[in-house]
Scaffold this active site. Structure first.
Site, PDB file in Angstrom:
ATOM      1  N   GLN A 164      -4.283  -1.328   9.725  1.00 12.19           N
ATOM      2  CA  GLN A 164      -4.317  -2.689   9.167  1.00 12.19           C
ATOM      3  C   GLN A 164      -4.955  -3.670  10.153  1.00 12.19           C
ATOM      4  O   GLN A 164      -4.656  -3.665  11.349  1.00 12.19           O
ATOM      5  CB  GLN A 164      -2.887  -3.127   8.806  1.00 12.19           C
ATOM      6  N   ASP A 198     -11.022   2.917   4.406  1.00 10.06           N
ATOM      7  CA  ASP A 198     -11.378   1.495   4.463  1.00 10.06           C
ATOM      8  C   ASP A 198     -12.894   1.301   4.431  1.00 10.06           C
ATOM      9  O   ASP A 198     -13.374   0.192   4.174  1.00 10.06           O
ATOM     10  CB  ASP A 198     -10.880   0.879   5.782  1.00 10.06           C
ATOM     11  N   LYS A 233       0.838  -1.197   0.000  1.00  6.60           N
ATOM     12  CA  LYS A 233       0.000   0.000   0.000  1.00  6.60           C
ATOM     13  C   LYS A 233       0.876   1.251   0.000  1.00  6.60           C
ATOM     14  O   LYS A 233       0.641   2.194  -0.758  1.00  6.60           O
ATOM     15  CB  LYS A 233      -0.936  -0.013   1.222  1.00  6.60           C
TER      16      LYS A 233
HETATM   17  N1  GUN Z   1      -6.895  -6.665   6.397  1.00  9.26           N
HETATM   18  C1  GUN Z   1      -7.289  -7.381   5.328  1.00  9.26           C
HETATM   19  N2  GUN Z   1      -7.901  -6.599   4.427  1.00  9.26           N
HETATM   20  C2  GUN Z   1      -7.901  -5.346   4.932  1.00  9.26           C
HETATM   21  C3  GUN Z   1      -8.399  -4.098   4.477  1.00  9.26           C
HETATM   22  O1  GUN Z   1      -8.981  -3.952   3.390  1.00  9.26           O
HETATM   23  N3  GUN Z   1      -8.167  -3.028   5.292  1.00  9.26           N
HETATM   24  C4  GUN Z   1      -7.541  -3.143   6.481  1.00  9.26           C
HETATM   25  N4  GUN Z   1      -7.387  -2.050   7.222  1.00  9.26           N
HETATM   26  N5  GUN Z   1      -7.077  -4.289   6.949  1.00  9.26           N
HETATM   27  C5  GUN Z   1      -7.265  -5.386   6.171  1.00  9.26           C
END
Ligand code: GUN
Length: 292
Positions: A96, A119, A52
């Site tokens: 995350q 998110d 990311k």
């Molecule tokens: N863990 C797995 N997928 C995601 C996501 O799309 N966002 C976040 N913050 N954590 C994740």
């Protein structure tokens, strides 16, 4: 043999549009900023956070990667989130998931400024998805799957979409998104999960089957109707002594046998994954625009 749905190529198309939008914002004196917060050292989470951050930089965004120790307390994490909420250079914040067990994840999500919640996990954004409010944020993986289907010219309207999995990150928001009225919606959605009776019978009636249960190679050819479209959301690490890393990535779908029956299928890696990151970038640019 099924057509392969190339998530990397479709993500590249998304980036062409995004680069243009980012250039326009920069010409107005604003650089979209994304903060990605990782607590602890879960290896999969580290890898996602790295991707990311790398993509933000490639697009010329202002990228902040916060790596906090596994022993970070709830109060410490809350304080960092509040700092980011106040920081005018940051338009998108992502913590995350999953965090270490001393962290109350729901409370952290509620503490996010919903206008920066790229998110789409904050209750305000969940409500906006339910009511189809255009200024809300939709979780990145569901949004990426919808875009993948639209760009691949797969008819969603009127189709029976069966979603395997009911998580807050994928299954539930994806069901809401695909049943909305209008472009990319109008599907007949069924959600099945680990407790569903007659699971195979239901999945075999799917025009579009979306597997998001987090179990390697769970979907077999017996789950699939001839000519169905298969979207594989799984990213499972399975032990593999012949691999340098000691593991390889496997989706939720037994690819070889299912590809023989399907009309189209997403690979793992290179299917949904690149789209999730593209939608995170897209949500960050949207957040920046809306905060101007
Ligand atoms: N863990 C797995 N997928 C995601 C996501 O799309 N966002 C976040 N913050 N954590 C994740």
């Amino acid at each position: 043999m099924a057509n392969l749905i190339d998530g990397r190529a479709i993500a590249e198309k998304v980036y062409v549009d995004l680069r243009r939008e980012i250039a326009k914002l920069k010409s107005q004196g604003v650089t979209p900023g994304l903060a990605v917060v990782l607590v602890g050292d879960n290896p999969a989470s580290r890898a996602y956070v790295r991707s990311k951050d790398k993509m933000s930089r490639e697009l010329g965004l202002h990228s902040v990667k916060l790596e906090l120790p596994a022993a970070t307390t709830q109060a410490e994490l809350l304080a960092r989130v509040e700092e980011l909420n106040r920081d005018p250079a940051i338009h998108g914040i992502l913590v995350q998931s999953p965090p270490p067990k001393q962290i109350d994840e729901a409370a952290i999500v509620r503490a996010l400024d919903p206008r920066k919640d790229v998110d789409g996990f904050h209750p305000e954004n969940v409500a906006k998805l339910v009511s189809a409010a255009a200024d809300g944020f939709v979780p990145c993986t569901p949004l990426g799957i919808q875009r993948l289907l639209i760009e691949s010219k797969i008819d969603i309207s009127g189709a029976h979409v069966v979603i395997l999995g009911r998580s807050m990150i994928v299954g539930k928001p994806l069901a809401l998104l695909l049943m909305q009225k209008g472009k990319g919606g109008d599907a007949t959605v069924t959600v099945v999960h680990s407790r569903s009776r007659n699971l195979e019978k239901i999945t075999r009636s799917a025009d579009i089957l979306i597997a998001a249960i987090g179990r390697a190679n769970f979907v077999k050819s017996g789950h699939v109707r001839d000519g169905a479209v298969i979207v594989d959301v799984g990213i499972n690490r399975v032990e593999d002594a012949t691999s340098e890393r000691g593991y390889r990535l496997a989706g939720d779908v037994a690819f070889d046998e299912v590809a023989k029956k399907a009309a189209a299928i997403t690979p793992v890696p290179g299917g949904v994954g690149p789209m999730t990151i593209a939608m995170l970038m897209s949500n960050t640019v949207k957040a920046c625009r809306q905060l101007l």
